[in-house]
Design a protein around this motif. Structure first.
Motif, mmCIF file in Angstrom:
data_model
loop_
_atom_site.group_PDB
_atom_site.id
_atom_site.type_symbol
_atom_site.label_atom_id
_atom_site.label_comp_id
_atom_site.label_asym_id
_atom_site.label_seq_id
_atom_site.Cartn_x
_atom_site.Cartn_y
_atom_site.Cartn_z
ATOM 1 N N PRO A 31 0.837 -1.224 0.000
ATOM 2 C CA PRO A 31 0.000 0.000 0.000
ATOM 3 C C PRO A 31 0.865 1.265 0.000
ATOM 4 N N THR A 32 1.544 1.489 -1.116
ATOM 5 C CA THR A 32 2.463 2.628 -1.207
ATOM 6 C C THR A 32 1.742 3.955 -1.009
ATOM 7 N N GLN A 33 0.464 3.994 -1.383
ATOM 8 C CA GLN A 33 -0.295 5.238 -1.209
ATOM 9 C C GLN A 33 -0.413 5.608 0.264
ATOM 10 N N LEU A 34 -0.714 4.615 1.098
ATOM 11 C CA LEU A 34 -0.871 4.871 2.532
ATOM 12 C C LEU A 34 0.477 5.161 3.189
ATOM 13 N N ILE A 35 1.531 4.502 2.707
ATOM 14 C CA ILE A 35 2.871 4.798 3.223
ATOM 15 C C ILE A 35 3.229 6.242 2.908
ATOM 16 N N SER A 36 2.947 6.660 1.677
ATOM 17 C CA SER A 36 3.222 8.046 1.275
ATOM 18 C C SER A 36 2.386 9.033 2.078
ATOM 19 N N ALA A 37 1.113 8.673 2.301
ATOM 20 C CA ALA A 37 0.231 9.550 3.079
ATOM 21 C C ALA A 37 0.775 9.736 4.490
ATOM 22 N N GLY A 38 1.167 8.630 5.120
ATOM 23 C CA GLY A 38 1.726 8.711 6.469
ATOM 24 C C GLY A 38 3.007 9.521 6.505
ATOM 25 N N ALA A 39 3.868 9.331 5.494
ATOM 26 C CA ALA A 39 5.130 10.079 5.431
ATOM 27 C C ALA A 39 4.870 11.567 5.299
ATOM 28 N N ASN A 40 3.890 11.946 4.491
ATOM 29 C CA ASN A 40 3.571 13.369 4.313
ATOM 30 C C ASN A 40 3.035 13.995 5.595
ATOM 31 N N ILE A 41 2.199 13.271 6.313
ATOM 32 C CA ILE A 41 1.688 13.787 7.583
ATOM 33 C C ILE A 41 2.828 13.953 8.588
ATOM 34 N N ILE A 42 3.747 12.993 8.610
ATOM 35 C CA ILE A 42 4.918 13.103 9.487
ATOM 36 C C ILE A 42 5.777 14.298 9.087
ATOM 37 N N HIS A 43 5.937 14.512 7.786
ATOM 38 C CA HIS A 43 6.686 15.682 7.302
ATOM 39 C C HIS A 43 6.055 16.969 7.831
ATOM 40 N N MET A 44 4.725 17.045 7.741
ATOM 41 C CA MET A 44 4.029 18.236 8.227
ATOM 42 C C MET A 44 4.308 18.468 9.709
ATOM 43 N N ILE A 45 4.207 17.407 10.501
ATOM 44 C CA ILE A 45 4.422 17.529 11.945
ATOM 45 C C ILE A 45 5.860 17.985 12.236
ATOM 46 N N ILE A 46 6.820 17.393 11.534
ATOM 47 C CA ILE A 46 8.224 17.774 11.725
ATOM 48 C C ILE A 46 8.446 19.237 11.377
ATOM 49 N N LEU A 47 7.915 19.668 10.246
ATOM 50 C CA LEU A 47 8.124 21.051 9.784
ATOM 51 C C LEU A 47 7.511 22.060 10.754
ATOM 52 N N ILE A 48 6.306 21.781 11.226
ATOM 53 C CA ILE A 48 5.656 22.704 12.162
ATOM 54 C C ILE A 48 6.408 22.715 13.494
ATOM 55 N N ALA A 49 6.855 21.536 13.931
ATOM 56 C CA ALA A 49 7.611 21.461 15.186
ATOM 57 C C ALA A 49 8.917 22.232 15.078
ATOM 58 N N VAL A 50 9.618 22.061 13.969
ATOM 59 C CA VAL A 50 10.881 22.786 13.761
ATOM 60 C C VAL A 50 10.623 24.288 13.717
ATOM 61 N N ALA A 51 9.572 24.680 12.984
ATOM 62 C CA ALA A 51 9.253 26.104 12.883
ATOM 63 C C ALA A 51 8.924 26.696 14.247
ATOM 64 N N HIS A 52 8.231 25.939 15.073
ATOM 65 C CA HIS A 52 7.778 26.464 16.361
ATOM 66 C C HIS A 52 8.870 26.447 17.426
ATOM 67 N N PHE A 53 9.607 25.352 17.485
ATOM 68 C CA PHE A 53 10.553 25.179 18.587
ATOM 69 C C PHE A 53 11.994 25.551 18.241
ATOM 70 N N ILE A 54 12.332 25.555 16.955
ATOM 71 C CA ILE A 54 13.739 25.752 16.591
ATOM 72 C C ILE A 54 13.952 26.944 15.671
ATOM 73 N N GLY A 55 13.198 26.986 14.592
ATOM 74 C CA GLY A 55 13.610 27.863 13.502
ATOM 75 C C GLY A 55 12.814 29.118 13.294
ATOM 76 N N TYR A 56 12.497 29.870 14.287
ATOM 77 C CA TYR A 56 11.623 31.034 14.174
ATOM 78 C C TYR A 56 11.998 31.919 12.987
ATOM 79 N N THR A 57 11.390 31.657 11.848
ATOM 80 C CA THR A 57 11.768 32.358 10.626
ATOM 81 C C THR A 57 11.140 33.741 10.534
ATOM 82 N N ILE A 58 10.192 34.022 11.385
ATOM 83 C CA ILE A 58 9.584 35.349 11.433
ATOM 84 C C ILE A 58 10.064 36.034 12.709
#
Length: 262
Positions: free
Chosen positions: A164-191
């Motif tokens: 089920p490559t579609q579901l693997i990709s879906a899960g990976a994308n959701i994890i990417h979103m969580i990582i990016l928001i976490a990095v933006a909030h806790f580490i990388g204040y770009t604003i």
């Protein structure tokens, strides 16, 4: 897995289109919420989301036509009417047109790039669930307990267990979103904010990190897929693009960090 979800009168709601629409709506809601938190214009977020969505759709279809050019020449109506898209075409087209919008409106593209890319990952996650429902982007045959059997009528081969490559990709994308928001909030204040918190990532850093994460994930998932996606040498078209996508993300991140230090 379920091509048609339900009917409203004479209108049939397809799983693929429904999930793409749902992902787009949720991405816009999240984008507006985060824009207010970061002090950005939520109306610009809506404009960019619409522009990126429409041009991304067109770009993804255009790259699919290029990959399937021989089939397009033989039967253009069938290729245009299919649910085939190449995501990289959508990302590239959406980003370029968003850059043009920001230039016309005289707003900082990199700030909105950082804001929107996590939402793009969210939308892609739902889009991949849509792929699962339609049966496109299917995986290789497997004996694994995690394999899925698609019914007759879907785009995947019916009656055999597939990864089920579609579901693997879906899960990976959701994890990417969580990582990016976490990095933006806790580490990388770009604003820059009034509380004096120090910037760790350069402007655009969250977007560059998206490029790296998505490129790696896409390169790896391609080994598990079994639908035809074009090839360049021993690599699929998407794997070939992924190499440049990852490299560009790394180079831009390094350049941005050097500018911060100078």
């Amino acid at each position: 897995m379920k091509t048609d979800l339900f009917k409203i009168g004479g209108l049939t709601v397809h799983g693929y289109g429904f999930m793409i629409a749902l992902g787009f709506i949720l991405a816009m809601i999240l984008g507006e919420y985060r824009a207010k938190k970061l002090g950005l214009k939520d109306e610009s977020v809506i404009d960019i989301a619409i522009i990126a969505g429409l041009t991304g759709f067109a770009g993804a279809k255009l790259l699919f036509i290029i990959v399937e050019f021989d089939s397009f020449i033989k039967n253009p109506k069938e290729v245009l009417g299919s649910s085939g898209f190449v995501v990289y075409g959508g990302i590239i087209a959406g980003v370029l047109c968003s850059m043009l919008y920001c230039k016309i409106k005289k707003i900082n593209f990199l700030e909105y790039f950082d804001l929107i890319m996590p939402e793009i990952a969210l939308a892609q996650g739902f889009g991949r669930i849509g792929c699962y429902l339609a049966g496109c982007c299917y995986g290789r045959v497997t004996d694994s307990a995690f394999g899925v059997i698609f019914p007759v009528g879907s785009q995947a081969p019916a009656g055999v267990k597939l990864i089920p490559t579609q579901l693997i990709s879906a899960g990976a994308n959701i994890i990417h979103m969580i990582i990016l928001i976490a990095v933006a909030h806790f580490i990388g204040y770009t604003i820059r904010k009034k509380d004096g918190r120090k910037l760790v990532l350069p402007a655009g850093g969250i977007g560059y990190l998206y490029m790296i994460l998505y490129g790696i994930g896409r390169f790896l998932i391609e080994f598990l897929r079994n639908d035809y996606r074009g090839e360049i040498g021993i690599l699929s078209t998407s794997q070939f693009i992924s190499i440049f996508f990852i490299a560009a993300g790394v180079v831009l991140l390094i350049i941005g960090k050097k500018k911060m230090q100078s």
